[in-house]
Design an enzyme around this catalytic site. Sequence first.
Site, mmCIF file in Angstrom:
data_model
loop_
_atom_site.group_PDB
_atom_site.id
_atom_site.type_symbol
_atom_site.label_atom_id
_atom_site.label_comp_id
_atom_site.label_asym_id
_atom_site.label_seq_id
_atom_site.Cartn_x
_atom_site.Cartn_y
_atom_site.Cartn_z
ATOM 1 N N ASP A 1 0.845 -1.197 0.000
ATOM 2 C CA ASP A 1 0.000 0.000 0.000
ATOM 3 C C ASP A 1 0.883 1.250 0.000
ATOM 4 O O ASP A 1 1.465 1.607 1.021
ATOM 5 C CB ASP A 1 -0.892 -0.029 1.250
ATOM 6 N N CYS B 1 -5.591 4.430 -4.580
ATOM 7 C CA CYS B 1 -5.742 3.080 -4.011
ATOM 8 C C CYS B 1 -6.899 2.314 -4.651
ATOM 9 O O CYS B 1 -6.710 1.216 -5.176
ATOM 10 C CB CYS B 1 -5.964 3.183 -2.499
ATOM 11 N N HIS C 1 -10.739 -2.373 0.048
ATOM 12 C CA HIS C 1 -10.933 -0.986 -0.403
ATOM 13 C C HIS C 1 -11.656 -0.863 -1.739
ATOM 14 O O HIS C 1 -11.339 -0.012 -2.570
ATOM 15 C CB HIS C 1 -9.585 -0.254 -0.462
ATOM 16 N N ASP D 1 0.181 -0.989 -4.908
ATOM 17 C CA ASP D 1 -0.994 -0.447 -5.585
ATOM 18 C C ASP D 1 -0.740 0.968 -6.091
ATOM 19 O O ASP D 1 -1.316 1.405 -7.076
ATOM 20 C CB ASP D 1 -2.218 -0.464 -4.670
ATOM 21 N N ASN D 2 0.136 1.681 -5.400
ATOM 22 C CA ASN D 2 0.441 3.065 -5.738
ATOM 23 C C ASN D 2 1.871 3.386 -5.374
ATOM 24 O O ASN D 2 2.577 2.570 -4.793
ATOM 25 C CB ASN D 2 -0.479 4.027 -4.963
#
Length: 403
Positions: A37, A79, A134, A291-292
């Site tokens: 994350d 996200c 999420h 993810d980022n």
Amino acid sequence: MRNPLLAVLATLLVTISQIASQANAADKPNVVLMLADNVGYGDIGAYGGGEMRGMPTPVLDQLAAEGMQLTQFLVEPGCTPSRAALMTGRYSVRSGLGTIILGGLPNTLQDEEFTLGEMFKSVGYSTALIGKWHLGFEEQSWPTRQGFDEYKVGVIETSESTLYRPNMERAGIDEETIRQAVPHIFESDADGNLARVREYTTEYRRQIEGDIASASVDYIKRKAAASEPFFLYVGWTHTHYPNLTAPEFTGKSTHRYGDAMMELDHRTGQVLEAIKQAGIEENTIVLWMSDNVASPDAAPWPDKGGSNAPFRGELGDPLEGSIRTVGMIKWPGKIKQGKTNEMVAIHDIMPTLAAIIGAELPDDRPYDGVDQSLFFLGQQETSNREHLLTHINNEVAALRWRH
């Protein structure tokens, strides 16, 4: 006599079909996909960070060396959008998830979307998600309604929500309102129903990464000896703000972000060791990605510290430093080893794994991911991707063409 005979024949055909399906499933590789994350391109040693930045990442460095290290791995700038792209193989705007989901917002993963979980289930896999999701709060969006058999240590939203309670208490908001707003950790039952098991507090923020690792290790131990292959999706919560770590990692680096990066590296090692100890390393595909990218300017001190170097930009914008992050894949003896600067996007994971495990994707919708299986397996020299669209707030903000 004819009807009973037909019934026996029908039963026999079903049994033969089940045996054939189980035999085919037994030949398929297990897949463990770990999604970090908000880890920046320049955070891990193999990408130029690690010990150079006061936060060694020996486990991830070794994983990158033993598998294929993607130096041009591209994601979406948020996200929820990236996770939607991973789950569906489509740009997030197609599923209405082009913006980050916050508590109370209506956007949610729809029932008609076809997900990675459903894809693996379609060819006989056991499936589980442990950690962050999420992708929505509604029941239709739950992991257990989207192809996953189990959901453990469940973070439905973002770790930043752990700050809701202290912020609301400081504002003098009443306890009942706070209880309705604060995040919880979820767990599924045998029917796929989700139950709240505890509040996701800043105190539990320090413990959660260890719990995600422990639940993942337990799942691997349980499923390693089963007749069917498994797909395990591990949703880590580090290094998302607030970076609160277990006591043994607090203060290990020069800053709080580095502590989280070092814990994430260690927890990854626990999962990899479980695969090795179970004797399934040779038949297990391991993917590790973020993810980022990091948000060094947006994160408050002392959570600053993530690096997207050498690229310009950060989480939420359409620049290179926003959409280019870390990605690696390992399958001993199968996946081509070494660094590659060929373009691969998070959208490609679904069609690539579909080709490897022999799953068919529904043909009633467009896909933006491309099949990279031949490239990963060393059967062609170049990636099948030449471009990527980047959307900000559901509008096209950038077009990437080759380099």
